[in-house]
Design a protein around this motif. Structure first.
Motif, mmCIF file in Angstrom:
data_model
loop_
_atom_site.group_PDB
_atom_site.id
_atom_site.type_symbol
_atom_site.label_atom_id
_atom_site.label_comp_id
_atom_site.label_asym_id
_atom_site.label_seq_id
_atom_site.Cartn_x
_atom_site.Cartn_y
_atom_site.Cartn_z
ATOM 1 N N GLN B 112 0.824 -1.217 0.000
ATOM 2 C CA GLN B 112 0.000 0.000 0.000
ATOM 3 C C GLN B 112 0.854 1.260 0.000
ATOM 4 O O GLN B 112 1.817 1.371 0.750
ATOM 5 C CB GLN B 112 -0.939 0.026 1.201
ATOM 6 C CG GLN B 112 -1.905 1.219 1.143
ATOM 7 C CD GLN B 112 -3.123 0.993 1.976
ATOM 8 O OE1 GLN B 112 -3.853 0.036 1.753
ATOM 9 N NE2 GLN B 112 -3.344 1.840 2.943
ATOM 10 N N LEU B 113 0.440 2.185 -0.825
ATOM 11 C CA LEU B 113 1.101 3.490 -0.862
ATOM 12 C C LEU B 113 0.558 4.362 0.262
ATOM 13 O O LEU B 113 -0.644 4.558 0.366
ATOM 14 C CB LEU B 113 0.816 4.157 -2.214
ATOM 15 C CG LEU B 113 1.423 5.541 -2.405
ATOM 16 C CD1 LEU B 113 2.916 5.432 -2.684
ATOM 17 C CD2 LEU B 113 0.727 6.283 -3.543
ATOM 18 N N GLN B 114 1.469 4.839 1.086
ATOM 19 C CA GLN B 114 1.069 5.864 2.057
ATOM 20 C C GLN B 114 1.375 7.212 1.400
ATOM 21 O O GLN B 114 2.523 7.654 1.369
ATOM 22 C CB GLN B 114 1.811 5.709 3.385
ATOM 23 C CG GLN B 114 1.263 4.601 4.279
ATOM 24 C CD GLN B 114 1.800 3.245 3.914
ATOM 25 O OE1 GLN B 114 2.973 3.106 3.600
ATOM 26 N NE2 GLN B 114 0.955 2.228 3.946
ATOM 27 N N ASN B 115 0.338 7.806 0.851
ATOM 28 C CA ASN B 115 0.545 8.997 0.016
ATOM 29 C C ASN B 115 0.552 10.298 0.817
ATOM 30 O O ASN B 115 0.603 11.373 0.238
ATOM 31 C CB ASN B 115 -0.518 9.064 -1.089
ATOM 32 C CG ASN B 115 -1.924 9.175 -0.535
ATOM 33 O OD1 ASN B 115 -2.167 8.808 0.617
ATOM 34 N ND2 ASN B 115 -2.842 9.667 -1.323
ATOM 35 N N ARG B 116 0.466 10.175 2.145
ATOM 36 C CA ARG B 116 0.518 11.373 2.992
ATOM 37 C C ARG B 116 1.548 11.145 4.094
ATOM 38 O O ARG B 116 1.915 10.012 4.404
ATOM 39 C CB ARG B 116 -0.852 11.672 3.593
ATOM 40 C CG ARG B 116 -1.893 11.956 2.513
ATOM 41 C CD ARG B 116 -3.260 12.287 3.078
ATOM 42 N NE ARG B 116 -4.131 12.735 2.011
ATOM 43 C CZ ARG B 116 -5.198 12.067 1.556
ATOM 44 N NH1 ARG B 116 -5.543 10.913 2.115
ATOM 45 N NH2 ARG B 116 -5.930 12.542 0.571
ATOM 46 N N SER B 117 2.001 12.235 4.696
ATOM 47 C CA SER B 117 3.007 12.104 5.750
ATOM 48 C C SER B 117 2.845 13.247 6.740
ATOM 49 O O SER B 117 2.302 14.311 6.408
ATOM 50 C CB SER B 117 4.413 12.133 5.153
ATOM 51 O OG SER B 117 4.621 13.335 4.449
ATOM 52 N N ILE B 118 3.325 12.994 7.946
ATOM 53 C CA ILE B 118 3.267 14.047 8.960
ATOM 54 C C ILE B 118 4.308 15.116 8.621
ATOM 55 O O ILE B 118 5.237 14.860 7.848
ATOM 56 C CB ILE B 118 3.473 13.468 10.382
ATOM 57 C CG1 ILE B 118 4.857 12.857 10.529
ATOM 58 C CG2 ILE B 118 2.411 12.427 10.692
ATOM 59 C CD1 ILE B 118 5.180 12.404 11.948
ATOM 60 N N PRO B 119 4.172 16.320 9.177
ATOM 61 C CA PRO B 119 5.119 17.395 8.840
ATOM 62 C C PRO B 119 6.567 16.962 9.067
ATOM 63 O O PRO B 119 6.897 16.310 10.060
ATOM 64 C CB PRO B 119 4.714 18.517 9.796
ATOM 65 C CG PRO B 119 3.262 18.299 10.038
ATOM 66 C CD PRO B 119 3.096 16.801 10.068
ATOM 67 N N GLY B 120 7.394 17.347 8.121
ATOM 68 C CA GLY B 120 8.810 17.039 8.219
ATOM 69 C C GLY B 120 9.204 15.775 7.474
ATOM 70 O O GLY B 120 10.398 15.515 7.308
#
Lengths: 408, 406
Positions: B112-120
């Protein structure tokens, strides 16, 4: 333990004062209604009690209410709450040096905080210094929020969830007023500590500026070393009313620590316009505020957290009887109506190009009875529609609210 | 006179308080919403359902609570508003497997692609050369009934060699179980693998499997069942956040599983409507019901409310070749890239209420109407699609009204 001690000390002091209200030792200093007051004067334009020749005056207010509400047919039943008890202490140290503090006990003492504690030094009527814990002058409600002044039990949603009223911080600044004929112009400008990462890293699942209120360290040190700038200018005409324009902005995130870069600098900026007027021959009071918020949310985060928000409220209060009623001299019966809106995510989905919703619309008719100007008994009916991020059918919440708020 | 007005106003307030129940919004009809428990839960089961409801719909993960660092959504409810189908905003992207021999890109963060991330942090990217497909989040309702079925019941509809000659050859997807999987009495092992029932490719064997994967792959939340952060470039753990593991308590995971098991089945509406009745007959006549099997009955279940219940999901839980238009050159388990699990049709008419007012149908939401979704069918469904296309406009509308009543 310290909070409990503080609570009982203040309560005892207040109780003693109230018990002796009829004594010649205690005199009530009424709110000054003679001057052309503006929203920025609200913190001093309150009733105080003074004991003999003590240089300290105290005051405060209490709010208590009950509500019966439900969402989509599911009721939580009848509940009672004391959302806040505020105690003010003021002192004129010298003729042109004043001190005022406001300590607030929220939700029955669950949260106790210094909401305001500043010293003002007048160098010139047009140029005063203020330092301490100050109320950032963004919009009007944040400065002029005392419960007994309002005909509605709930605070406006835009003024508490977009502007996180009551929003105060440690800092310094200047303010002043200039009066000419029936006009008065005022300004305020402050540098304070400010927001933190939690405005986009919270469990509300939306950009939520009030999350930063949980960080009480902002009274002790800045989260990121960059000051929050707040500036406001307002103009008032004795017959027309008041209009204010304000801005508050700064970096909200921790972009660097121990000399190491952690993230880009991310800004939060709020612009607000507020106004109030009284239609003189029918005494209709109209009060409103609108705020726009711009938040730099990383593009790689989630659109669940909006980078633009907006909202506002419009209150109309119409006195319908103003005379002796039920034995109360100069009492007033008002009808009131509030319409309010808050959009927590102004924008469009990258995936579909369609509008992001996540907004609340509310209508609040009400009746209020003021046996005196210091006390208001309120009855509101609130109906609001909350639409989720995707724009699915709104959940509907309605409730009957009854309560009072009074200065003491 | 004015004093009377005051008294009248106060009386009005009191009457208002007494009559307040009348002034509250009414409860939506049970057949207008997808959420809510199955009938017959005990008080303690209701309490667990409620705990699961809160964990599913109200628990939002922030970076401080373990979100990410790579993720797709911040809560279960973000993908399944009102327990209904999801919106393209939270559509998942899976990548890296284009045949039945397994995923060749696990070391690059697949499947699965995790297409979002937390800041930084920078989000995951699909490696060059990897095939991918988008998966719209499905509705959650009635899943406990599907989970309660025996493997033997599912296999009773399988016809891999099309022995009956109807052009339909449903096959199960056999999945290698995760380490925490415990077979139930109704599971049958085939070479150490078990029939998958949940997901677009039927890649999850049971609701615990599905839930643990969703916590980990969708939100980047570790649990005792899946203790590592979703990897990026295959280096699990190296990119972990600063939150101690596990980031969600097992009790929360199990409460969510219980919630999913005990969500009610969607209630069909307008069953007596003549158009709906006519549409249902057309649904059968055109052969749609050969894969979208209407009726099932559960065997014994450890949850009494799910035992021996007849329900109407309109699925056979098997894989079918849907033709080249729906072949995204990506797959899971032993499914071919053109094969998709028959999606349950119950709740279809309420999908718009969870998808922002319009339909996003088929596995990736590419169809924005039921008519369009039918016309995308091909492969084993070509015969049914052709029969649908031959219907008059009025008959098509009746068939769609039937589907919207589900």
């Amino acid at each position: 333990m310290n909070r409990t001690l503080l609570f009982f000390t203040l309560t005892a002091f207040t109780g003693t004062s109230l018990a002796q209200t009829d004594s010649s030792l205690i005199k009530r200093i009424p709110a000054d209604t003679g001057k052309l007051h503006m929203n920025m004067d609200a913190i001093y334009n309150r009733p105080f009690l003074q004991m003999d020749k003590l240089p300290v005056s105290i005051g405060g207010y209490l709010e208590a209410n009950s509500s019966y509400s439900g969402t989509d047919g599911v009721s939580e039943g009848l509940s009672f709450r004391v959302p806040r008890l505020s105690v003010f202490i003021s002192s004129t140290i010298k003729k042109r040096i004043k001190f005022l503090s406001e300590i607030e006990f929220e939700e029955g003492g669950r949260e106790i905080g210094i909401e305001f504690a500043s010293m003002d030094i007048e160098l010139h009527p047009f140029f005063n210094l203020r330092g301490g814990v100050i109320l950032n002058p963004i919009g009007a409600f944040n400065q002029n929020h005392d419960g007994p002044k309002w005909e509605f039990i709930d605070r406006p949603i835009s003024a508490t969830t977009i502007i996180p009223s009551t929003w105060s911080n440690a800092g310094f600044g200047v303010f002043g007023k200039y009066a000419y004929n029936k006009w008065v112009w005022a300004y305020e400008a402050y540098l304070t500590n400010g927001f933190d990462n939690t405005i986009i890293a919270n469990d509300k699942n939306r950009t939520w500026l009030p999350s930063s209120k949980q960080n009480t360290e902002r009274f002790d040190e800045s989260f990121n070393g960059v000051p929050l700038v707040t500036a406001k200018t307002a103009i008032r005409h004795r017959k027309i009313g008041e209009v204010g324009i304000s801005w508050m902005g700064g970096i909200y995130n921790k972009f660097m620590e121990d000399g190491l870069q952690l993230d880009a600098r991310r800004r939060v900026d709020l612009f607000a316009i507020d106004f109030n007027t009284t239609i003189s021959h029918i005494n209709t009071y109209i009060n409103g505020e609108w705020v726009w918020a711009m938040i730099d949310v990383p593009v790689t985060y989630t659109q669940q957290f909006g980078n633009k928000q907006q909202g506002g409220f419009l209150d109309i209060v119409q006195p319908i009887i103003k005379r002796k009623m039920l034995g109360w001299e100069k009492s007033t019966l008002n009808i009131a109506f509030r319409t309010e809106y808050a959009d927590y995510n102004v924008g469009i989905f990258k995936e579909t190009g369609e509008n992001i919703s996540d907004h609340i619309i509310a209508l609040v008719p009400g009746i209020s009875f003021r046996p005196s100007q210091l006390t208001v008994v309120r009855f509101n009916y609130r109906y609001h529609w909350e639409t989720d991020l995707l724009g699915n059918p709104s959940s509907r919440t309605a409730g009957i609210q009854f309560g009072f708020s009074t200065y003491f | 006179m004015k004093q009377n007005l005051v008294l009248a106003a106060l009386s009005l307030a009191i009457i208002g308080l007494i009559a307040c129940q009348k002034m509250l919004p009414k409860t939506p009809d049970n057949d207008e919403i997808l959420d809510g428990p199955v009938d017959g839960l005990s008080n303690s089961q209701n309490a667990q359902f409620l705990a699961g409801d809160i964990a599913f719909n109200d628990e939002v993960f922030s970076p401080e609570k373990g979100l990410g660092p790579y993720f797709v959504a911040t809560s279960c409810g973000s993908c399944h508003a009102g327990d209904g189908k999801g919106h393209p905003f939270t559509t998942l992207t899976r990548f890296g497997q284009s045949d039945t021999t397994g995923n060749k890109y696990l070391q690059y963060g697949a499947p699965q692609l995790q297409n979002r991330s937390i800041p930084g942090y920078a989000p995951e990217q699909i490696p060059a050369g990897a095939s991918s497909a988008k998966f719209t989040p499905p509705a959650n309702t009635g899943l406990g009934f599907l989970e309660a079925l025996t493997d033997a019941q599912i296999l009773s509809n399988a016809d891999p060699n099309d022995n009956n000659g109807d052009g339909i050859s449903g096959v199960p997807n056999y999945i290698a179980p995760p380490s925490f999987f415990t077979p139930k009495w109704y599971h049958q092992s085939v070479g150490g693998k078990y029939i998958g029932r949940f997901g677009k490719k039927a890649a999850a064997i049971d609701l615990l499997h599905q839930t643990v994967n969703a916590y980990n792959q969708d939100m980047g939340i570790t649990s005792e069942y899946s203790p590592y952060e979703p990897g990026i470039n295959g280096i699990e753990g190296i990119y972990a956040d600063n939150v101690s593991e596990p980031e969600v308590e097992s009790s929360n995971v199990l409460n969510v599983v219980f919630y999913l098991r005990t969500l009610k089945a969607p209630v069909q509406r307008n069953q007596a409507d003549a158009a709906v009745i006519a549409g249902k007959q057309l649904f059968i006549n055109t052969g749609c019901a050969n894969c979208h099997v209407q009726q099932w009955t559960t065997p014994f279940s450890d949850i009494g409310a799910l035992s021996n219940k007849t329900f109407y999901p309109y699925t056979d839980l098997l894989l079918h070749d849907m033709g080249s238009d729906l072949d995204d050159n990506y797959t899971e388990g032993v499914a071919k890239t053109s094969e998709w699990r028959t999606p349950p049709l119950w709740g279809l008419g309420l999908s718009k209420n969870s998808q922002g007012g319009k339909y996003f149908l088929l596995h990736d939401g590419r169809a924005t109407s039921i008519d369009e979704a039918i016309k995308y069918h091909d492969g084993e469904a070509k015969k049914s699609k052709d029969l649908y296309n031959q219907l008059s406009e009025a008959e098509k509308q009746n068939l769609i009204k039937f589907l919207e009543s589900l």
